[in-house]
Scaffold this motif. Structure first.
Motif: not given
Length: 177
Positions: A54-58, A64, A67, A69, A84, A157
């Motif tokens: 669930g950590v977002k990936v930028y 964004n 995230s 998975n 991801i 993130h």
């Protein structure tokens, strides 16, 4: 019939209780209590794998792109691949891609927001400071950041050098059965 079932249940309970009371406690000749361990293990600065999903990936332009998975590891326990999720809505239509774990850069500070108005990543946050950040593009941007807690057991993130379209064009990751 109901009365017979209740009576049988009560009789069975009474029999089990008398067996438990009839047992003698075991006695030991050593009257001293075992010494309690005064040391505790601390994992300060470590991240919990269960919190990484669930950590977002930028990307490096602070957009964004998805995230995390899942994290996949080898037999020695070293994390090798980050799965991801890109696109989709509430998990529907999401495109999963596998990227090498070492290509992700994890950041504990909140994402720099460069727009006006409420921060879409955290609309309830109050601006902590105005800073000048240099994204990988080499341009300086004035951004408002929010403070993050270092005791959350997971990074704020991740950063991956790709656009959302580039990730969507990568081959879809499928779990083999």
């Amino acid at each position: 019939m109901l009365m017979k079932s209740i009576a049988a249940g009560l009789a069975g309970t009474a029999l089990l209780a008398t067996v438990a009371f009839a047992q003698n406690p075991t006695t030991t000749t050593d009257k001293s209590a075992p010494a309690a361990s005064a040391t505790t293990t601390s994992a300060s600065g470590e991240w919990r794998a269960s919190k990484m999903a669930g950590v977002k990936v930028y990307n490096e332009a602070n957009e964004n792109i998805g995230s995390i998975n899942d994290l996949l590891m080898d037999k020695s326990g070293a994390v090798k691949i980050a799965v991801i999720g890109v696109g989709g809505f509430l998990g529907m239509g999401e495109h999963l891609v596998a990227v090498p774990y070492e290509k992700l850069k994890f950041v504990n500070e909140a994402v720099a927001y460069t727009g006006t108005g409420a921060n879409p990543a955290n609309p309830n946050a109050k601006p902590a400071a105005t800073t000048t950040t240099g994204a990988a593009t080499g341009t300086d941007k004035t951004a408002t950041t929010t403070s993050s807690s270092s005791s959350k057991w997971y990074p704020d993130h991740a950063v991956f050098n790709a656009t959302k379209d580039q990730l969507k064009s990568m081959p879809e990751f499928k779990y083999s059965e």
